[in-house]
Write an enzyme that holds these catalytic residues in place. Sequence first.
Site, PDB file in Angstrom:
ATOM      1  N   THR A   1       4.194   4.696  -3.518  1.00 11.30           N
ATOM      2  CA  THR A   1       5.186   3.951  -4.296  1.00 11.30           C
ATOM      3  C   THR A   1       4.538   2.692  -4.877  1.00 11.30           C
ATOM      4  O   THR A   1       4.742   2.356  -6.053  1.00 11.30           O
ATOM      5  CB  THR A   1       6.401   3.589  -3.413  1.00 11.30           C
ATOM      6  OG1 THR A   1       6.741   4.714  -2.596  1.00 11.30           O
ATOM      7  CG2 THR A   1       7.600   3.188  -4.257  1.00 11.30           C
TER       8      THR A   1
ATOM      9  N   GLY B   1       0.613   4.768   5.888  1.00 15.14           N
ATOM     10  CA  GLY B   1      -0.705   4.750   5.258  1.00 15.14           C
ATOM     11  C   GLY B   1      -1.742   3.989   6.080  1.00 15.14           C
ATOM     12  O   GLY B   1      -2.896   3.864   5.673  1.00 15.14           O
TER      13      GLY B   1
ATOM     14  N   ASP C   1       6.215  -4.041  -1.486  1.00 14.63           N
ATOM     15  CA  ASP C   1       5.597  -2.996  -0.668  1.00 14.63           C
ATOM     16  C   ASP C   1       6.603  -1.876  -0.430  1.00 14.63           C
ATOM     17  O   ASP C   1       7.814  -2.072  -0.577  1.00 14.63           O
ATOM     18  CB  ASP C   1       5.116  -3.588   0.666  1.00 14.63           C
ATOM     19  CG  ASP C   1       4.124  -2.681   1.387  1.00 14.63           C
ATOM     20  OD1 ASP C   1       3.778  -1.600   0.859  1.00 14.63           O
ATOM     21  OD2 ASP C   1       3.673  -3.066   2.481  1.00 14.63           O
TER      22      ASP C   1
ATOM     23  N   GLU D   1      -0.301  -5.555   5.901  1.00 16.74           N
ATOM     24  CA  GLU D   1       1.014  -5.619   5.252  1.00 16.74           C
ATOM     25  C   GLU D   1       1.898  -6.653   5.950  1.00 16.74           C
ATOM     26  O   GLU D   1       2.612  -7.419   5.301  1.00 16.74           O
ATOM     27  CB  GLU D   1       1.682  -4.244   5.290  1.00 16.74           C
ATOM     28  CG  GLU D   1       0.969  -3.238   4.397  1.00 16.74           C
ATOM     29  CD  GLU D   1       1.460  -1.815   4.557  1.00 16.74           C
ATOM     30  OE1 GLU D   1       1.194  -1.014   3.661  1.00 16.74           O
ATOM     31  OE2 GLU D   1       2.104  -1.494   5.560  1.00 16.74           O
TER      32      GLU D   1
ATOM     33  N   ALA E   1       7.933   1.529   2.186  1.00 22.19           N
ATOM     34  CA  ALA E   1       8.304   1.686   3.606  1.00 22.19           C
ATOM     35  C   ALA E   1       8.450   3.165   3.914  1.00 22.19           C
ATOM     36  O   ALA E   1       8.672   3.992   3.020  1.00 22.19           O
ATOM     37  CB  ALA E   1       9.610   0.969   3.898  1.00 22.19           C
TER      38      ALA E   1
ATOM     39  N   THR F   1       0.846  -1.201   0.000  1.00 21.58           N
ATOM     40  CA  THR F   1       0.000   0.000   0.000  1.00 21.58           C
ATOM     41  C   THR F   1       0.878   1.247   0.000  1.00 21.58           C
ATOM     42  O   THR F   1       1.956   1.241   0.608  1.00 21.58           O
ATOM     43  CB  THR F   1      -0.871   0.003   1.283  1.00 21.58           C
ATOM     44  OG1 THR F   1      -1.671  -1.183   1.284  1.00 21.58           O
ATOM     45  CG2 THR F   1      -1.785   1.223   1.339  1.00 21.58           C
TER      46      THR F   1
HETATM   47  C1  5RP Z   1       1.422   2.007   4.246  1.00 18.54           C
HETATM   48  C2  5RP Z   1       2.898   1.856   4.232  1.00 18.54           C
HETATM   49  C3  5RP Z   1       3.624   2.449   3.082  1.00 18.54           C
HETATM   50  O1  5RP Z   1       4.343   1.452   2.440  1.00 18.54           O
HETATM   51  C4  5RP Z   1       4.538   3.522   3.580  1.00 18.54           C
HETATM   52  O2  5RP Z   1       3.797   4.485   4.317  1.00 18.54           O
HETATM   53  C5  5RP Z   1       5.277   4.212   2.424  1.00 18.54           C
HETATM   54  O3  5RP Z   1       4.368   4.951   1.683  1.00 18.54           O
HETATM   55  P1  5RP Z   1       4.764   5.750   0.380  1.00 18.54           P
HETATM   56  O4  5RP Z   1       5.120   4.755  -0.655  1.00 18.54           O
HETATM   57  O5  5RP Z   1       3.532   6.541   0.061  1.00 18.54           O
HETATM   58  O6  5RP Z   1       5.935   6.643   0.723  1.00 18.54           O
HETATM   59  O7  5RP Z   1       3.503   1.276   5.088  1.00 18.54           O
HETATM   60  O8  5RP Z   1       0.866   1.506   5.421  1.00 18.54           O
END
Ligand code: 5RP
Length: 218
Positions: free
Chosen positions: A30, A96, A80, A102, A82, A27
């Site tokens: 990215t 998120g 995923d 996750e 981070a 999620t």
């Molecule tokens: C969601 C997450 C995301 O992977 C993390 O917040 C990174 O988000 P982004 O890709 O928007 O920087 O852990 O729960």
Amino acid sequence: MDQDALKKQAAEAALGYVEGGVVGVGTGSTVNHFIDYLATVKGRIEGAVSSSEVSTQRMKAHGIQVFDLNAVGDLALYVDGADESNHQLQLIKGGGGALTREKIVAAASAKFVCIADESKLVSMLGAFPLPVEVIPMARSYVARELVKLGGTPVWREGFMTDNGNLILDVQGLQIMEPAKLEQQINNLAGVVTVGIFALRPADVLILGSETGAKTVTA
Ligand code: 5RP
């Protein structure tokens, strides 16, 4: 390149790990890029297991079939993002709010490929507020316990997880022993999951950078 372009670069590089079957999908912004790239090879995969309702909606809009994890068993690959990674590929996740699902999909996957822009690589975890998913009635109790552990928890007001729970974002931690703190916080009554991914870290970290995507392994 701006941060979003670096995220997109990392997401594109992760496509090289997709070999078919059912892909675990995380999620975030990215991962949204990764989903868009995954859609270009959807004929080569059976489908995906999703870590959030928002990723599910994006994949379905692309015509990617989304399976319940219970229906497919263990996965070969999970991709995923981070919020932070140290050099051992131990992570902070949950910016998120999808950390629990996750962590489940990561646990059920043989290989965890983490995608991020290079600003996410840090020497010590903790500058990013640590998300903790909490059962609603335990919010104040867990917050007091997190203060005893040296943090300053802030309730993410107005936010509810896909599981119907709350998030406390813990500021002010310098996480020197990520696996130990992960176990300590997970052991607090009322905590569903802490956003430290150290007991099951990433296997590969792909970082978008000005000079191209870099691959880091622990
Ligand atoms: C969601 C997450 C995301 O992977 C993390 O917040 C990174 O988000 P982004 O890709 O928007 O920087 O852990 O729960």
